[in-house]
Scaffold this active site. Structure first.
Site, PDB file in Angstrom:
ATOM      1  N   ASN A 193       0.861  -1.178   0.000  1.00  0.00           N
ATOM      2  CA  ASN A 193       0.000   0.000   0.000  1.00  0.00           C
ATOM      3  C   ASN A 193       0.902   1.235   0.000  1.00  0.00           C
ATOM      4  O   ASN A 193       1.468   1.592   1.028  1.00  0.00           O
ATOM      5  CB  ASN A 193      -0.895  -0.030   1.253  1.00  0.00           C
ATOM      6  N   LYS A 205       0.041   4.258  -0.461  1.00  0.00           N
ATOM      7  CA  LYS A 205      -0.667   5.431   0.079  1.00  0.00           C
ATOM      8  C   LYS A 205      -0.430   6.678  -0.791  1.00  0.00           C
ATOM      9  O   LYS A 205      -0.238   6.546  -1.992  1.00  0.00           O
ATOM     10  CB  LYS A 205      -0.251   5.674   1.539  1.00  0.00           C
ATOM     11  N   HIS A 213      -9.690   0.612   4.763  1.00  0.00           N
ATOM     12  CA  HIS A 213      -8.420   0.880   5.443  1.00  0.00           C
ATOM     13  C   HIS A 213      -8.675   1.810   6.636  1.00  0.00           C
ATOM     14  O   HIS A 213      -9.522   2.702   6.563  1.00  0.00           O
ATOM     15  CB  HIS A 213      -7.430   1.516   4.459  1.00  0.00           C
ATOM     16  N   GLU A 268      -7.153   4.289   7.722  1.00  0.00           N
ATOM     17  CA  GLU A 268      -7.033   5.730   7.427  1.00  0.00           C
ATOM     18  C   GLU A 268      -8.298   6.257   6.761  1.00  0.00           C
ATOM     19  O   GLU A 268      -8.680   7.409   6.956  1.00  0.00           O
ATOM     20  CB  GLU A 268      -5.781   5.980   6.563  1.00  0.00           C
ATOM     21  N   GLU A 292      -5.685  -5.503  10.405  1.00  0.00           N
ATOM     22  CA  GLU A 292      -4.704  -4.454  10.654  1.00  0.00           C
ATOM     23  C   GLU A 292      -5.042  -3.721  11.953  1.00  0.00           C
ATOM     24  O   GLU A 292      -5.853  -2.781  11.943  1.00  0.00           O
ATOM     25  CB  GLU A 292      -4.714  -3.434   9.505  1.00  0.00           C
ATOM     26  N   GLY A 341       1.743   2.108  10.872  1.00  0.00           N
ATOM     27  CA  GLY A 341       2.627   3.268  10.763  1.00  0.00           C
ATOM     28  C   GLY A 341       3.240   3.704  12.084  1.00  0.00           C
ATOM     29  O   GLY A 341       3.816   4.785  12.183  1.00  0.00           O
ATOM     30  N   SER A 367       2.999  -2.266  10.516  1.00  0.00           N
ATOM     31  CA  SER A 367       4.449  -2.210  10.770  1.00  0.00           C
ATOM     32  C   SER A 367       5.170  -3.530  10.499  1.00  0.00           C
ATOM     33  O   SER A 367       6.043  -3.934  11.269  1.00  0.00           O
ATOM     34  CB  SER A 367       4.720  -1.726  12.195  1.00  0.00           C
TER      35      SER A 367
END
Ligand code: PEP
Length: 248
Positions: A9, A11, A94, A96, A165, A171, A211
């Site tokens: 990904n 991003k 996701h 985010e 996730e 991140g 991560s």
């Protein structure tokens, strides 16, 4: 048998040249065969990625899509557009998108149904927050996020990857331990088995994201229910991503 899958990904990173350079390096070095590789550049670079990976086993994913097929939605990208250029996969749900763009389980499910209708495979992301884990509500959260998908047909599941996730690991440099990942993946597989039966549950790939780095990939991927990973930061660094791919 489930093939190990590694999805990148990217991003909102990389311009056209950086994307082209990254693609050329990966295409030279990614070994053909053992794993399934999916690359998710920005919308702007989907065509570049599709052209670069044409005639290879590597697939391309969009990072999002709108929940309607077309219409007056300025700035949005539809599944019909993705389908028309040959995109094979789309990342949906996701964290985010959920937290920064307020996407709800309902809207995400609308997108899932639409992607499946258009024959595009879905990488469905879900996972608990730190607060939910610390209050021991992580299993409940996962069940809720997954619940709408349990209305799908058995055929639909042939086109779905699940990506667990944990939000606290995305991140942040904090990774779920291999035991935490395995525990949750087994729990997710059990939910599928209870609803659809053992055979289907054994066929669905459940990826881990949060991560993943060269130094923890091997242990995570060697867990029996971890079928690969969705990789953010480390997928932007050629050497790191290749190490992760080779850790499978
Ligand atoms: C992600 O964004 O899906 C992700 C897993 O990111 P990172 O690997 O950087 O934690």
């Amino acid at each position: 048998m489930r093939l190990k899958t590694i999805a990148a990904n990217w991003k909102m990173n990389n311009d056209e040249k950086e994307t082209t350079d990254l693609l050329s390096e990966l295409l030279i070095h990614i070994p053909s065969g053992a794993q399934k590789i999916i690359l998710a550049p920005s919308f702007v670079h989907l065509n570049t990625a599709l052209q670069a990976t044409y005639n290879s086993a590597i697939e391309v994913a969009a990072q999002n899509m709108h929940h309607k097929v077309s219409g007056a939605y300025t700035g949005e990208v539809s599944i019909k557009m993705l389908k028309s250029i040959g995109v094979q996969n789309v990342i949906l749900g996701h964290s985010e998108r959920r937290t920064l763009f307020n996407e709800t389980d309902d809207v995400i499910f609308e997108k899932v149904k639409l992607a499946l209708e258009f024959g595009i495979k879905v990488i469905f992301c879900f996972g608990e927050s730190l607060e939910e884990r610390e209050s021991n509500n992580h299993f409940k959260t996962i069940e809720k996020q997954l619940s709408k998908l349990l209305d799908l047909s058995t055929n639909d599941w042939e086109k779905i990857y699940l990506a667990y996730e944990p939000v606290w690991a995305i991140g942040t440099g904090k990774t779920a331990s291999p035991e935490q990942a395995q525990e949750m993946h087994a729990y997710i597989r059990k939910i599928l088995a209870d609803k659809y039966g053992e055979e289907l549950s054994e066929d669905v790939s459940i990826l881990y994201g949060g991560s993943v780095k060269p130094n923890n990939a091997k242990e995570l991927f060697s867990q029996p229910d971890v079928d690969g990973g969705l990789i953010g930061g480390a997928s932007l660094v050629v050497g790191d991503f290749l190490d992760i791919v080779n850790a499978v």
